[in-house]
Write an enzyme that holds these catalytic residues in place. Structure first.
Site, PDB file in Angstrom:
ATOM      1  N   ASP A 142      60.277 -33.465 -30.205  1.00  0.00           N
ATOM      2  CA  ASP A 142      58.945 -33.841 -30.670  1.00  0.00           C
ATOM      3  C   ASP A 142      58.229 -32.688 -31.383  1.00  0.00           C
ATOM      4  O   ASP A 142      57.093 -32.339 -31.040  1.00  0.00           O
ATOM      5  CB  ASP A 142      58.083 -34.321 -29.492  1.00  0.00           C
ATOM      6  CG  ASP A 142      58.772 -35.373 -28.647  1.00  0.00           C
ATOM      7  OD1 ASP A 142      59.503 -36.194 -29.218  1.00  0.00           O
ATOM      8  OD2 ASP A 142      58.590 -35.367 -27.409  1.00  0.00           O
ATOM      9  N   GLU A 166      55.125 -45.009 -32.458  1.00  0.00           N
ATOM     10  CA  GLU A 166      54.599 -43.851 -31.723  1.00  0.00           C
ATOM     11  C   GLU A 166      54.588 -42.634 -32.631  1.00  0.00           C
ATOM     12  O   GLU A 166      54.876 -42.727 -33.823  1.00  0.00           O
ATOM     13  CB  GLU A 166      55.457 -43.584 -30.476  1.00  0.00           C
ATOM     14  CG  GLU A 166      56.915 -43.357 -30.762  1.00  0.00           C
ATOM     15  CD  GLU A 166      57.788 -43.372 -29.512  1.00  0.00           C
ATOM     16  OE1 GLU A 166      57.281 -43.712 -28.424  1.00  0.00           O
ATOM     17  OE2 GLU A 166      58.980 -43.047 -29.627  1.00  0.00           O
TER      18      GLU A 166
END
Length: 509
Positions: A14, A174
């Site tokens: 991420d 997301e």
């Protein structure tokens, strides 16, 4: 000139990036590990060095309730008006929050909570002084990206959360990032889940709340269904270099063997970005990321290589070292015996979803040689100390010294779900060298005694420590550990040094 992907190997998922003049800063997720959110620095986007962590205290990062792959999800880093902001989610605690600092090396501020729910939060500082907060959550329009305006001093929501985009129809929209570029608001998200169908999509609007027009070329980044060593590319963040060129960092995985399985975790990849005449981004090689790509035309700034050996001569642990959740007070020390890392085991062990005496680093190479010198004389049944090749409490390989029926023993234990095997050998008194040889498809363990003899402890498949088997969102760690018993204070385990030496020439094994 070409560079090699990943630019940051091992469990660093991420990624998010910001630029300040000609300096680049990048953060990644840490889940149940402490300290939280490592921060990296680069001058050329290719060479990175860790300069600290954003969350370094239990007050900033309480992990007592963190399950495996709980804790910290998907941070975003942004720079505005002299301040660095890192916004993230503690899914096992406070929820969405941010910290800030003027110095990226830290310390960072106390957490400032934001009431908007969901995960993967991001920030946009607009030209008019407004600050927009995005996250992925379930709301009035279902699972999608929602946004509100916040007071950046207090974290208070100044508006209600509003739906802004649901993506292109892929699962799990997301990882939102909102950018303002040439008068357009670009909203980039990840879809498809952080798995083999992962992809990056983008939309734009003239207004921060939309309506957002989907890019006609979506997905703008994906390696799905490709015959590539890189899979699951997505969760990207855009950055413009000082020379005007555009780049993206994203996560990806490198599966080995068949069926495909990855154990190093999700890693950081870099891709060039160009723009069409219509104003849409094109990532990498026609939306794909390759192991070798053309480097940015920036002055190359490599950092010194990390030393193979940590002799534990300092007063603080290096940035490589990580604890499993918040360490119990007194469970580790660099001062108790100068020149050694001393671990004190307690009742929490590696098979518990707690905080054992555990000091580890990421396995960041398919092939490497790892060794540690340990002085340890267990006094009670059930005590042990050594090295663990650790994915989570249900999936790990342990090579250790313990006490069995009053006799010192060397053991090699494999824990895979509800199954556990253990091999036991006699171990003479004195120090030992614990050794792990990592290969792409297997882990080989051995132990050398103070008398010079070598005990071949055994081996285990990396496949059984992979995300595909173990589940979750993390990667394999190599850790020194100690475990106690209910009979009393455990004997200390003193580690004189720890070696980590990459040897990628062994990758064919």
């Amino acid at each position: 000139m070409q560079y090699s992907n990943p630019v940051i190997p091992g469990f660093h998922p991420d990624p998010s990036i910001c630029r300040v003049n000609d300096d680049y800063y990048l953060v990644t997720s840490t889940f149940e590990y402490f300290p939280g959110v490592p921060i990296f620095h680069s001058k050329d986007l290719v060479h990175w060095r860790q300069i600290g962590h954003c969350l370094t205290t239990p007050e900033q990062l309480p992990l007592g309730n963190a399950w495996s792959s709980g804790g910290i999800y998907a941070p975003t880093i942004r720079y505005h008006d002299g301040w660095f902001y890192m916004v993230t989610t503690n899914v096992s605690g406070i929820g969405n929050f941010y910290v800030k600092t003027r110095n990226p090396e830290g310390p960072w501020s106390a957490p400032v909570p934001v009431k908007q729910g969901g995960i993967d939060p991001s920030l946009l500082f607009d030209n008019d002084g407004r600050v927009y907060f995005q996250s992925s959550c379930n709301g009035t329009e279902g699972h999608a990206i929602y946004q509100c305006e916040i007071d950046i001093e207090t974290g208070a929501m100044l508006t209600e959360s509003r739906f802004i985009w649901g993506g292109t129809g892929g699962a799990h929209p997301e990882a939102p990032h909102l950018y303002k570029i040439d008068g357009w608001y670009y909203l980039m998200i990840a879809e498809g889940g952080t798995e083999y169908g992962h992809m990056e999509t983008i939309a734009r609007s003239r207004q921060p709340y939309g309506p957002f027009e989907s890019c006609p070329h979506n997905p703008v980044l994906t390696n799905r269904s490709m015959d590539s060593s890189i899979q699951a590319a997505g969760h990207a963040d855009l950055i413009q270099a000082q020379d005007g060129s555009w780049w993206a960092v994203c996560l990806g995985i490198r599966p080995v063997a068949y069926p495909k399985a990855h154990h190093l975790g999700r890693e950081v990849y870099l891709a060039p970005v160009t723009w069409t005449e219509e104003g849409w981004p094109v990532f990498g090689r026609d939306t794909h990321i390759d192991p070798q790509m053309e480097a940015p035309e920036l002055p190359l700034t490599p950092w010194p290589e990390s030393p193979v050996r940590d002799a534990f001569n300092g007063k603080q642990l290096g940035f490589d070292w990580t604890f499993l959740r918040n360490p119990l007070e007194g469970s580790w020390s660099l001062e108790e015996r100068p020149g050694y890392l001393v671990l004190h085991g307690h009742e929490t062990g590696l098979c518990d979803a707690g905080a054992p005496a555990f000091v580890g680093r990421r396995l960041s190479h398919f092939s490497c040689s790892i060794a540690a010198a340990m002085e340890y004389e267990p006094q009670h049944e059930g005590e042990e100390a050594g090295l663990t090749v650790f994915m989570n409490e249900k999936h790990h390989y342990d090579l250790a010294v313990t006490l069995v029926k009053g006799r010192k023993k060397a053991i090699f234990r494999k824990t895979i779900g509800s199954l556990q095997t253990e091999q036991v050998w006699d171990c003479p008194e004195g120090s030992v060298e614990l050794k792990v040889q990592a290969f792409p498809k297997k882990i080989v363990a051995s132990l050398q005694t103070a008398q010079g003899s070598t005990i071949e402890l055994g081996w285990g498949e990396t496949h059984l420590l992979s995300t595909e088997v173990a589940g979750g969102f993390t990667g394999v760690f190599i850790a020194m550990y100690a475990a106690g018993s209910a009979e009393g204070q455990a004997a200390p385990a003193a580690f004189d040094w720890f070696d980590y030496e990459p040897s990628e020439q062994l990758d064919s094994q």
